[in-house]
Design an enzyme around this catalytic site. Structure first.
Site, mmCIF file in Angstrom:
data_model
loop_
_atom_site.group_PDB
_atom_site.id
_atom_site.type_symbol
_atom_site.label_atom_id
_atom_site.label_comp_id
_atom_site.label_asym_id
_atom_site.label_seq_id
_atom_site.Cartn_x
_atom_site.Cartn_y
_atom_site.Cartn_z
ATOM 1 N N ASP A 2 0.864 -1.188 0.000
ATOM 2 C CA ASP A 2 0.000 0.000 0.000
ATOM 3 C C ASP A 2 0.896 1.233 0.000
ATOM 4 O OD1 ASP A 2 -3.021 -0.736 0.568
ATOM 5 O OD2 ASP A 2 -1.821 -2.095 1.794
ATOM 6 N N ARG B 58 4.151 3.025 2.997
ATOM 7 C CA ARG B 58 4.942 1.956 3.626
ATOM 8 C C ARG B 58 6.438 2.228 3.424
ATOM 9 N NH1 ARG B 58 0.405 1.681 5.638
ATOM 10 N NH2 ARG B 58 -1.109 0.118 4.992
ATOM 11 N N HIS C 260 -11.723 1.641 -3.613
ATOM 12 C CA HIS C 260 -12.255 0.369 -3.138
ATOM 13 C C HIS C 260 -13.635 0.204 -3.776
ATOM 14 C CE1 HIS C 260 -9.600 2.095 -0.029
ATOM 15 N NE2 HIS C 260 -9.255 0.848 0.282
ATOM 16 N N HIS D 248 -12.503 -1.759 8.461
ATOM 17 C CA HIS D 248 -11.589 -2.576 9.265
ATOM 18 C C HIS D 248 -12.280 -3.053 10.545
ATOM 19 C CE1 HIS D 248 -8.638 -0.339 6.807
ATOM 20 N NE2 HIS D 248 -7.845 -1.378 7.015
ATOM 21 N N ASP E 65 -9.858 -6.497 -0.551
ATOM 22 C CA ASP E 65 -9.263 -5.850 0.607
ATOM 23 C C ASP E 65 -8.976 -6.958 1.623
ATOM 24 O OD1 ASP E 65 -8.292 -3.798 2.164
ATOM 25 O OD2 ASP E 65 -10.107 -2.594 2.069
#
Length: 493
Positions: free
Chosen positions: A71, A79, A172, A184, A256
């Site tokens: 990501d 990252r 998404h 999440h 995801d």
């Protein structure tokens, strides 16, 4: 029931696993040799760019067509830059500038960084239209709230990434921007008719398909008019009928992370979520960040058993494995053709390009540089799971200027004014307006003391009465912090 080894290997070809640390454990390498599609890397895997390149080289030594995903969105989700912040402003900043060529250049530069590190799939760009200003998970990850703007920048971002030989993954689907909860943690619901999605949320995905995106990520969100009671990740109507048949997408549908509550919670576990996603039309399954050998094998075995028991068609599993293999083949060919050190496109150093983009995105109201030698007060805020805990704010660029970090609910305006003595105050925050306590603190400071506010989150029309200057960076990248510090006239560290 005994698991068919051939079906297990076929199932492994649809899975992205993960592991902690800068080196791959033996079990990960063994599964890779046995057919595992690849891995999603996280900040814990990136000790340095050099060690990341060594890690990906080790993975390729086991199998040259391994998929290595990450990501890397720039801005608040990075990252590669998780230790200090991204050198590139994120989507909200690029959308504020609204120069599609700049967006293309920034994403091409990110792609070159990723390719040099051996990463071949970027789980980006975020193409959600952030129509809910209070959205807790998208926000500055979005190019904006206008579908047409988001669509044109989504296309440019995809073209930029893939020009560097890194596969783009638009996310998404069918659009996470109107949610006010985090998938999440739960299964968000967007209770709108499909006609609204076609006008508001779906244009960027149509643009992504037209731009040649090699992958699209499904969202763990529920849209009753489209997905019924479950998330889009488990919906054939969303993935097969809408994305593939209507929009003509022929690439890889990536899920995801299945460990998220919006998926695993809806299915009764990660292995069950994997079966449901494959049955709906997904091809490449992100298991999540907390992964070990036992979990990977449990997922593969559940998929294999589902085929044996007739809960999942073998032809569907074969189709998914074929698509992931084709993506891996594309990535491997791109690496051979370009070479790991190839840097096509804009030759300017990444930092220079990032600063240029961040400077163009910065909006300044008032004259912040007129308030010299301030006390910098940074409001401590939480972070989303997508972002992770990444340093942000002006501290790297303050030099001799004092900064204190405070929790808005634990300090008063009078206390801060007392600490400042005769100095003005620069209040730095993310979504300062959104929480009543931080908003009230800013308003009391601005009314009583020479105060500048630096907003580094999703912007709003709110301005505290009496504020001497108000800066909006449209994100909290390292580049955005640098240009804000420059605008304040702060001495270089």
């Amino acid at each position: 029931m005994t698991v068919d080894p051939g079906l297990r290997r076929l199932a492994l070809r649809t899975l992205l696993a993960a592991f902690p640390g800068p080196s791959a454990p033996d079990w990960a390498l063994d599964l890779l040799a046995d057919g595992l599609a690849g891995f999603t890397l996280f900040g814990t895997n990136v000790a340095s760019t050099e060690s990341l390149a060594q890690l990906t080289a080790r993975l390729r030594s086991v199998r040259s067509d391994v998929l290595v995903a990450i990501d890397e969105e720039g801005g608040d989700v990075t990252r590669l830059g998780h230790r200090a912040g991204s050198p590139y402003p994120g989507n909200a900043a690029l959308g504020a500038v609204d120069d599609v060529e700049l967006t293309r250049q920034v994403y091409a530069a990110m792609g070159r960084d990723l390719a040099a590190a051996g990463v071949n799939v970027d789980l980006a760009p975020t193409v959600d239209v952030n129509t809910a200003a209070e959205n807790p998970i998208i926000g500055t990850r979005s190019f904006g709230a206008d579908p047409a703007l988001v669509a044109r920048h989504s296309a440019a971002a995809i073209e930029g990434l893939q020009s560097a030989g890194v596969a783009a993954c638009a996310k998404h689907f069918p659009g996470h921007g109107a949610t006010v909860t985090d998938s999440h943690l739960e299964l968000p619901t967007i209770d709108e008719p499909l006609a609204v999605l076609r006008e508001r949320d779906l244009p960027p995905f149509a643009a992504a398909v037209s731009a040649g995106a090699l992958a699209v990520m499904s969202a763990h969100i529920r849209v009753p008019a489209l997905t019924g009671d479950g998330p889009a990740t488990f919906s054939r109507a969303a993935l097969e009928d809408l994305l593939r048949s209507e929009y003509g997408f022929k690439g890889v549908i990536v899920t995801d992370a299945l460990e998220m509550r919006g998926a695993a919670g809806a299915a009764g576990g990660i292995p069950q979520a994997a079966v449901a996603a494959l049955a709906a039309g997904a091809d490449l399954l992100c298991i999540g960040a907390l992964v070990d050998q036992e979990l990977v094998l449990a997922v593969a075995d559940e998929v294999a058993l589902a085929v044996t028991e007739g809960r999942l068609a073998r032809v569907r599993l074969e189709q998914a494995a074929r698509r992931t293999t084709e993506l891996a083949g594309w990535a491997a060919r791109e690496r051979v053709t370009r070479g790991p050190a190839t840097t096509p496109g804009d030759p300017r150093p990444a930092a220079e390009l990032g600063i240029l983009a961040a400077r163009r995105a910065l909006t300044v109201e008032g004259d912040p540089a007129a308030l010299s030698d301030p006390l910098v007060v940074q409001l401590v805020t939480g972070h989303s799971i997508a972002e992770g805990k990444i340093p942000w704010g002006l501290r790297p660029f303050l030099g001799r200027i004092e900064q204190i970090d405070v929790v808005a609910a634990e300090v008063t305006a009078d206390e801060l004014i007392g600490r400042a003595a005769e100095r003005p105050i620069v209040l730095v925050g993310r979504r300062v307006h959104q929480a009543a306590v931080s908003r009230a603190l800013a308003e009391k400071l601005a009314a009583a003391w020479p105060t500048v506010v630096v907003e580094m989150g999703w912007p709003s029309a709110w301005r505290p009465d009496g504020v001497r200057a108000f800066l909006v960076t449209h994100g909290a990248s390292l580049a955005s912090a640098r240009v804000a510090a420059d605008a304040l006239g702060l001495p270089r560290a």
